[in-house]
Design an enzyme around this catalytic site. Structure first.
Site, PDB file in Angstrom:
ATOM      1  N   ARG A 151      -2.335  -2.424   5.314  1.00  0.00           N
ATOM      2  CA  ARG A 151      -3.107  -2.182   6.534  1.00  0.00           C
ATOM      3  C   ARG A 151      -4.573  -2.524   6.300  1.00  0.00           C
ATOM      4  O   ARG A 151      -5.234  -3.115   7.146  1.00  0.00           O
ATOM      5  CB  ARG A 151      -2.986  -0.734   7.009  1.00  0.00           C
ATOM      6  CG  ARG A 151      -3.940  -0.475   8.192  1.00  0.00           C
ATOM      7  CD  ARG A 151      -3.763   0.835   8.886  1.00  0.00           C
ATOM      8  NE  ARG A 151      -2.522   0.988   9.593  1.00  0.00           N
ATOM      9  CZ  ARG A 151      -2.220   0.439  10.773  1.00  0.00           C
ATOM     10  NH1 ARG A 151      -3.066  -0.366  11.363  1.00  0.00           N
ATOM     11  NH2 ARG A 151      -1.074   0.676  11.341  1.00  0.00           N
ATOM     12  N   ILE A 206     -10.168   6.368   6.714  1.00  0.00           N
ATOM     13  CA  ILE A 206      -8.884   7.034   6.953  1.00  0.00           C
ATOM     14  C   ILE A 206      -7.745   6.048   6.677  1.00  0.00           C
ATOM     15  O   ILE A 206      -7.138   5.504   7.595  1.00  0.00           O
ATOM     16  CB  ILE A 206      -8.781   7.574   8.400  1.00  0.00           C
ATOM     17  CG1 ILE A 206      -9.995   8.401   8.776  1.00  0.00           C
ATOM     18  CG2 ILE A 206      -7.519   8.418   8.554  1.00  0.00           C
ATOM     19  CD1 ILE A 206      -9.985   8.909  10.211  1.00  0.00           C
ATOM     20  N   PRO A 207      -7.468   5.785   5.396  1.00  0.00           N
ATOM     21  CA  PRO A 207      -6.369   4.859   5.108  1.00  0.00           C
ATOM     22  C   PRO A 207      -5.019   5.449   5.511  1.00  0.00           C
ATOM     23  O   PRO A 207      -4.777   6.640   5.335  1.00  0.00           O
ATOM     24  CB  PRO A 207      -6.460   4.658   3.597  1.00  0.00           C
ATOM     25  CG  PRO A 207      -7.186   5.853   3.081  1.00  0.00           C
ATOM     26  CD  PRO A 207      -8.099   6.298   4.184  1.00  0.00           C
ATOM     27  N   HIS A 208      -4.199   4.591   6.088  1.00  0.00           N
ATOM     28  CA  HIS A 208      -2.852   4.993   6.493  1.00  0.00           C
ATOM     29  C   HIS A 208      -1.975   3.751   6.499  1.00  0.00           C
ATOM     30  O   HIS A 208      -2.472   2.630   6.477  1.00  0.00           O
ATOM     31  CB  HIS A 208      -2.855   5.689   7.856  1.00  0.00           C
ATOM     32  CG  HIS A 208      -3.542   4.909   8.941  1.00  0.00           C
ATOM     33  ND1 HIS A 208      -4.919   4.755   8.983  1.00  0.00           N
ATOM     34  CD2 HIS A 208      -3.056   4.233  10.001  1.00  0.00           C
ATOM     35  CE1 HIS A 208      -5.240   4.022  10.037  1.00  0.00           C
ATOM     36  NE2 HIS A 208      -4.131   3.684  10.670  1.00  0.00           N
ATOM     37  N   GLY A 209      -0.692   3.950   6.536  1.00  0.00           N
ATOM     38  CA  GLY A 209       0.249   2.844   6.428  1.00  0.00           C
ATOM     39  C   GLY A 209       0.352   2.008   7.687  1.00  0.00           C
ATOM     40  O   GLY A 209      -0.143   2.377   8.756  1.00  0.00           O
TER      41      GLY A 209
END
Length: 144
Positions: free
Chosen positions: A47, A61-64
């Protein structure tokens, strides 16, 4: 939302040398808490290659990716407090909140985190917090 933050998933005074290392630490904490499978960490990195998860005010805000939804077992959050900061695509990040949302919950989580961090005073309190409880209190007050 604060119920998704366990003390075990709040890491104080983290020292990381890169954005990639921060994503790996946040992702590993989500794996260790049982929220996601190992494959989710790579999806968080994927991402980031498409669009930066830097949100402003020292927050990322790292997320998949959307394709990684099958790797989410249950919703979870992890927070890395990085007082020295880490370079995030040319910006300085002092707080990384890794998220995994089950059943579309990630949009609600993103929104609540962004609202909390929209107030500079909350950011300062989180960056300067000496305990996980202090950090959780900031989110509880913002969520009230």
């Amino acid at each position: 939302m604060s119920e998704l933050f366990s003390n075990d998933n709040i890491f104080l005074n983290v020292n990381v040398n890169s954005q990639n290392e921060a994503i790996e630490k946040a992702g590993k904490a989500l794996v260790d808490s049982g929220a996601v499978t190992d494959a989710y960490i790579q999806a968080m990195k994927d991402r980031e290659q498409v669009v930066s998860t830097f949100m402003g005010n020292g927050l990322a805000i790292p997320h998949g990716t959307d394709e990684a939804k099958t790797n989410v077992i249950h919703s979870g959050l992890t927070l890395l407090q990085i007082p020295e900061g880490v370079d995030w695509d040319g910006e300085v990040v002092k707080v990384v909140v890794g998220i995994a949302g089950k059943d579309g919950e990630h949009l609600d989580l993103l929104s609540k985190i962004a609202i909390t961090f929209s107030e500079e005073g909350n950011v300062d309190r989180i960056v300067q917090a000496k305990s996980a409880e202090e950090i959780k209190q900031v989110f509880e007050e913002a969520d009230a």
